[in-house]
Design a protein around this motif. Structure first.
Motif, PDB file in Angstrom:
ATOM      1  N   ILE A  85       0.838  -1.206   0.000  1.00  0.00           N
ATOM      2  CA  ILE A  85       0.000   0.000   0.000  1.00  0.00           C
ATOM      3  C   ILE A  85       0.870   1.251   0.000  1.00  0.00           C
ATOM      4  CG2 ILE A  85      -1.624   1.355   1.390  1.00  0.00           C
ATOM      5  CD1 ILE A  85      -2.835  -1.319   2.314  1.00  0.00           C
ATOM      6  N   LEU A  86       1.912   1.256   0.813  1.00  0.00           N
ATOM      7  CA  LEU A  86       2.794   2.423   0.882  1.00  0.00           C
ATOM      8  C   LEU A  86       3.508   2.668  -0.445  1.00  0.00           C
ATOM      9  CD1 LEU A  86       4.404   1.949   4.422  1.00  0.00           C
ATOM     10  CD2 LEU A  86       2.468   3.385   3.788  1.00  0.00           C
ATOM     11  N   ASN A  87       3.717   1.593  -1.203  1.00  0.00           N
ATOM     12  CA  ASN A  87       4.382   1.715  -2.508  1.00  0.00           C
ATOM     13  C   ASN A  87       3.396   1.812  -3.662  1.00  0.00           C
ATOM     14  OD1 ASN A  87       7.083   1.579  -1.533  1.00  0.00           O
ATOM     15  ND2 ASN A  87       6.829  -0.635  -1.233  1.00  0.00           N
ATOM     16  N   ASP A  88       2.104   2.030  -3.331  1.00  0.00           N
ATOM     17  CA  ASP A  88       1.047   2.208  -4.338  1.00  0.00           C
ATOM     18  C   ASP A  88       0.869   0.993  -5.243  1.00  0.00           C
ATOM     19  OD1 ASP A  88       0.321   4.837  -3.553  1.00  0.00           O
ATOM     20  OD2 ASP A  88       2.063   5.631  -4.616  1.00  0.00           O
ATOM     21  N   ALA A  89       1.196  -0.188  -4.741  1.00  0.00           N
ATOM     22  CA  ALA A  89       1.078  -1.390  -5.558  1.00  0.00           C
ATOM     23  C   ALA A  89      -0.366  -1.879  -5.667  1.00  0.00           C
ATOM     24  CB  ALA A  89       1.947  -2.500  -4.980  1.00  0.00           C
ATOM     25  N   TYR A  90      -1.251  -1.431  -4.768  1.00  0.00           N
ATOM     26  CA  TYR A  90      -2.628  -1.913  -4.741  1.00  0.00           C
ATOM     27  C   TYR A  90      -3.615  -0.957  -5.413  1.00  0.00           C
ATOM     28  CZ  TYR A  90      -1.638  -5.885  -1.692  1.00  0.00           C
ATOM     29  OH  TYR A  90      -1.181  -7.073  -1.166  1.00  0.00           O
ATOM     30  N   GLY A  91      -3.145   0.109  -6.005  1.00  0.00           N
ATOM     31  CA  GLY A  91      -4.032   1.008  -6.725  1.00  0.00           C
ATOM     32  C   GLY A  91      -4.910   1.844  -5.814  1.00  0.00           C
ATOM     33  N   LEU A  92      -5.977   2.383  -6.386  1.00  0.00           N
ATOM     34  CA  LEU A  92      -6.864   3.285  -5.664  1.00  0.00           C
ATOM     35  C   LEU A  92      -7.846   2.509  -4.790  1.00  0.00           C
ATOM     36  CD1 LEU A  92      -7.668   5.860  -8.506  1.00  0.00           C
ATOM     37  CD2 LEU A  92      -6.040   6.111  -6.625  1.00  0.00           C
ATOM     38  N   SER A  93      -8.005   2.964  -3.582  1.00  0.00           N
ATOM     39  CA  SER A  93      -8.973   2.401  -2.652  1.00  0.00           C
ATOM     40  C   SER A  93      -9.161   3.398  -1.527  1.00  0.00           C
ATOM     41  CB  SER A  93      -8.481   1.058  -2.101  1.00  0.00           C
ATOM     42  OG  SER A  93      -9.245   0.671  -0.987  1.00  0.00           O
ATOM     43  N   ALA A  94     -10.377   3.481  -1.006  1.00  0.00           N
ATOM     44  CA  ALA A  94     -10.630   4.423   0.090  1.00  0.00           C
ATOM     45  C   ALA A  94      -9.736   4.117   1.284  1.00  0.00           C
ATOM     46  CB  ALA A  94     -12.100   4.352   0.496  1.00  0.00           C
ATOM     47  N   GLU A  95      -9.647   2.847   1.660  1.00  0.00           N
ATOM     48  CA  GLU A  95      -8.877   2.484   2.845  1.00  0.00           C
ATOM     49  C   GLU A  95      -7.365   2.567   2.623  1.00  0.00           C
ATOM     50  OE1 GLU A  95     -12.704   1.827   4.353  1.00  0.00           O
ATOM     51  OE2 GLU A  95     -11.924   1.153   2.430  1.00  0.00           O
ATOM     52  N   ASN A  96      -6.906   2.436   1.387  1.00  0.00           N
ATOM     53  CA  ASN A  96      -5.464   2.568   1.143  1.00  0.00           C
ATOM     54  C   ASN A  96      -4.947   3.924   1.621  1.00  0.00           C
ATOM     55  OD1 ASN A  96      -5.518   0.070  -0.007  1.00  0.00           O
ATOM     56  ND2 ASN A  96      -4.937   0.721  -2.066  1.00  0.00           N
ATOM     57  N   GLU A  97      -5.697   4.977   1.334  1.00  0.00           N
ATOM     58  CA  GLU A  97      -5.280   6.313   1.761  1.00  0.00           C
ATOM     59  C   GLU A  97      -5.285   6.439   3.283  1.00  0.00           C
ATOM     60  OE1 GLU A  97      -4.049   8.601  -0.320  1.00  0.00           O
ATOM     61  OE2 GLU A  97      -4.253   6.980  -1.783  1.00  0.00           O
ATOM     62  N   GLU A  98      -6.205   5.763   3.933  1.00  0.00           N
ATOM     63  CA  GLU A  98      -6.254   5.787   5.390  1.00  0.00           C
ATOM     64  C   GLU A  98      -5.016   5.098   5.980  1.00  0.00           C
ATOM     65  OE1 GLU A  98      -8.944   7.366   6.809  1.00  0.00           O
ATOM     66  OE2 GLU A  98      -9.752   7.712   4.814  1.00  0.00           O
ATOM     67  N   VAL A  99      -4.647   3.955   5.423  1.00  0.00           N
ATOM     68  CA  VAL A  99      -3.462   3.238   5.893  1.00  0.00           C
ATOM     69  C   VAL A  99      -2.223   4.120   5.768  1.00  0.00           C
ATOM     70  CG1 VAL A  99      -1.888   1.316   5.422  1.00  0.00           C
ATOM     71  CG2 VAL A  99      -4.353   0.928   5.410  1.00  0.00           C
ATOM     72  N   LYS A 100      -2.051   4.762   4.638  1.00  0.00           N
ATOM     73  CA  LYS A 100      -0.880   5.624   4.421  1.00  0.00           C
ATOM     74  C   LYS A 100      -0.817   6.740   5.456  1.00  0.00           C
ATOM     75  CE  LYS A 100      -0.568   5.095  -0.616  1.00  0.00           C
ATOM     76  NZ  LYS A 100      -0.687   5.826  -1.910  1.00  0.00           N
ATOM     77  N   ALA A 101      -1.947   7.389   5.687  1.00  0.00           N
ATOM     78  CA  ALA A 101      -1.972   8.536   6.600  1.00  0.00           C
ATOM     79  C   ALA A 101      -1.677   8.103   8.036  1.00  0.00           C
ATOM     80  CB  ALA A 101      -3.314   9.243   6.516  1.00  0.00           C
ATOM     81  N   ILE A 102      -2.316   7.021   8.486  1.00  0.00           N
ATOM     82  CA  ILE A 102      -2.103   6.541   9.854  1.00  0.00           C
ATOM     83  C   ILE A 102      -0.651   6.105  10.037  1.00  0.00           C
ATOM     84  CG2 ILE A 102      -2.704   4.727  11.515  1.00  0.00           C
ATOM     85  CD1 ILE A 102      -5.559   4.809  10.262  1.00  0.00           C
TER      86      ILE A 102
END
Length: 300
Positions: A85-102
């Motif tokens: 997720i941090l390397n943007d390997a999973y593409g766009l997702s609402a929760e991906n952005e949450e994981v990065k921020a936390i």
């Protein structure tokens, strides 16, 4: 909504205490409890040691008052998944952005030397009497956790893969635990979360009890709730469900309610679901999202 609920940095060395609220978007009571404690410390100029950080969990799901949008934000915290997720390997997702921020905030705010590193993940449950602490097995005797006086649930991380608590405990060395403070949206949950946060700050050494007597009207909440429950329990069965199961708990069950083997507990598209064990019902599902229908626990 702001991601950071508040940060307090003391003038003296002490613990790092990170509180995460509403990692499930419909469990928002922890946000209000943290703000209450944070505001009281500022207003009454309570001496503070170390650092306190409050983080909002799933902001997008909070806006919709949903547990999650694309996937459960408390089931994705495994090292390969987080790295992807941090390397943007999973593409766009609402929760991906949450994981990065936390992840970014915890990484940034945990730099430095502290006497203790604690993460408190604040939750509420869809069933009544949801008052307990979920810890990795090797943390059950930690002084901060014992001070909370609520039932300690052992072994749940073996059944629930990818929790934030497990990730930061096993990979980053935090004393990390989930604080389940009662029924979603209830006044009792607000009081219990507030009482629990004061107790964590006190026992971890961030504040002194004598400095926060302004909040003494919450002091007995933990004891009054905890005295009615077993001190420690272990998971003996998990009933996993998928979206197409049409799973429905029968009404009226609450956490820690005794059940016996063969007792009818729920229904799905295949018919009746009975308890496979004698024990106590735990986390019966009374909301639309989730893949855990119920657990069976026994006192340790």
């Amino acid at each position: 909504m702001d991601r950071i609920l508040g940060i307090i940095e003391g003038d003296e060395p002490g613990p790092l205490i990170i509180c995460i609220a509403a990692i499930h978007g419909n469990e928002q009571i922890g946000i209000h409890a943290f703000r209450n404690v944070y505001s009281a410390i500022i207003k009454h100029k309570i001496p503070f040691k170390g650092k306190l950080v409050g983080i909002t969990g799933n902001i997008k799901a909070i806006a919709s008052n949903e547990r999650f949008l694309d996937y459960d934000l408390n089931r994705c915290w495994k090292e390969p998944i987080v790295d992807s997720i941090l390397n943007d390997a999973y593409g766009l997702s609402a929760e991906n952005e949450e994981v990065k921020a936390i992840h970014q905030i915890i990484d940034r705010e945990s730099q430095g030397e502290y006497t203790e590193r604690v993460i408190v993940d604040l939750h509420a449950t869809s069933a009544d009497k949801g008052n307990f602490i979920v810890v990795p097995d090797d943390e059950g005797e930690h002084p901060v956790i014992k001070a909370l006086q609520l039932p300690v649930v052992m072994g749940l991380d073996e059944h629930l893969q990818g929790t934030l608590v497990s990730y930061y405990h096993h990979l980053h060395g935090f004393c990390a635990f989930a604080f389940e403070g009662g029924t979603i949206g209830s006044d009792g949950a607000y009081r219990l979360h507030t009482s629990g946060l004061w107790e964590v700050l006190d026992k971890a050494g961030a504040i002194s009890h004598h400095d926060h007597e302004v909040e003494d009207h919450y002091a007995n909440d933990l004891y009054e709730v905890g005295k009615h429950f077993p001190a420690k329990v272990a998971i003996v069965y998990r009933h996993q469900i998928i979206r197409d199961d049409a799973f429905r708990m029968l009404p009226g069950f609450h956490n820690f309610q005794p059940v016996h083997k063969g007792q009818l507990l729920a229904l799905d598209k295949n018919g009746q679901i009975a308890s496979p064990e004698d024990g106590m019902i735990f986390m019966p599902l009374y909301q639309s999202h989730g893949d855990d229908g119920f657990f069976i626990i026994r006192e340790v």
